[in-house]
Write a protein that holds these residues in place. Structure first.
Motif, PDB file in Angstrom:
ATOM      1  N   ARG A  27      67.329  38.391 -32.773  1.00 56.52           N
ATOM      2  CA  ARG A  27      65.949  37.897 -32.711  1.00 56.52           C
ATOM      3  C   ARG A  27      65.121  38.686 -31.705  1.00 56.52           C
ATOM      4  O   ARG A  27      65.627  39.149 -30.686  1.00 56.52           O
ATOM      5  CB  ARG A  27      65.926  36.423 -32.309  1.00 56.52           C
ATOM      6  CG  ARG A  27      66.822  35.539 -33.119  1.00 56.52           C
ATOM      7  CD  ARG A  27      66.077  34.789 -34.195  1.00 56.52           C
ATOM      8  NE  ARG A  27      66.958  33.830 -34.832  1.00 56.52           N
ATOM      9  CZ  ARG A  27      66.831  32.521 -34.721  1.00 56.52           C
ATOM     10  NH1 ARG A  27      65.854  32.009 -34.018  1.00 56.52           N
ATOM     11  NH2 ARG A  27      67.664  31.727 -35.348  1.00 56.52           N
ATOM     12  N   GLU A  31      60.277  35.888 -31.612  1.00 57.62           N
ATOM     13  CA  GLU A  31      61.062  34.905 -32.362  1.00 57.62           C
ATOM     14  C   GLU A  31      61.799  33.945 -31.428  1.00 57.62           C
ATOM     15  O   GLU A  31      61.901  32.749 -31.702  1.00 57.62           O
ATOM     16  CB  GLU A  31      62.061  35.621 -33.277  1.00 57.62           C
ATOM     17  CG  GLU A  31      61.398  36.367 -34.413  1.00 57.62           C
ATOM     18  CD  GLU A  31      62.343  37.301 -35.144  1.00 57.62           C
ATOM     19  OE1 GLU A  31      62.066  37.553 -36.341  1.00 57.62           O
ATOM     20  OE2 GLU A  31      63.331  37.786 -34.555  1.00 57.62           O
ATOM     21  N   GLU A  35      61.245  29.874 -31.291  1.00 53.05           N
ATOM     22  CA  GLU A  35      62.392  28.973 -31.460  1.00 53.05           C
ATOM     23  C   GLU A  35      62.505  27.988 -30.303  1.00 53.05           C
ATOM     24  O   GLU A  35      62.795  26.807 -30.501  1.00 53.05           O
ATOM     25  CB  GLU A  35      63.674  29.796 -31.564  1.00 53.05           C
ATOM     26  CG  GLU A  35      64.921  28.987 -31.735  1.00 53.05           C
ATOM     27  CD  GLU A  35      65.119  28.457 -33.142  1.00 53.05           C
ATOM     28  OE1 GLU A  35      65.859  27.472 -33.275  1.00 53.05           O
ATOM     29  OE2 GLU A  35      64.537  29.015 -34.085  1.00 53.05           O
TER      30      GLU A  35
END
Length: 71
Positions: A27, A31, A35
């Motif tokens: 990631r 990202e 998250e």
């Protein structure tokens, strides 16, 4: 985390451990921030900055290799 070749060691706090786990999945900092934004009391911008700093530091210490980079 330890890089035996360089003799460097890092102790990760809880947030950094979460970021590391996501980075190990490939990631990006953006990202990772997206998250974690729903489960941590920090703004997405702060999380993104922290993730970028962690990824940069771990890459510089040869503990993380960017995807797509050639050795």
């Amino acid at each position: 985390m330890v890089n035996l070749d360089q003799g460097t060691a890092f102790r990760l706090n809880g947030t950094a451990r979460l970021m590391w786990a996501l980075a190990a999945e490939g990631r990006t900092a953006e990202e990772i921030a997206a998250e974690l934004a729903g489960c941590l009391p920090a703004t997405p911008a702060r999380l993104r900055g922290d993730a970028e700093a962690l990824l940069d530091e771990l890459t510089a210490a040869a503990l993380l290799e960017p995807i797509g980079e050639q050795p």
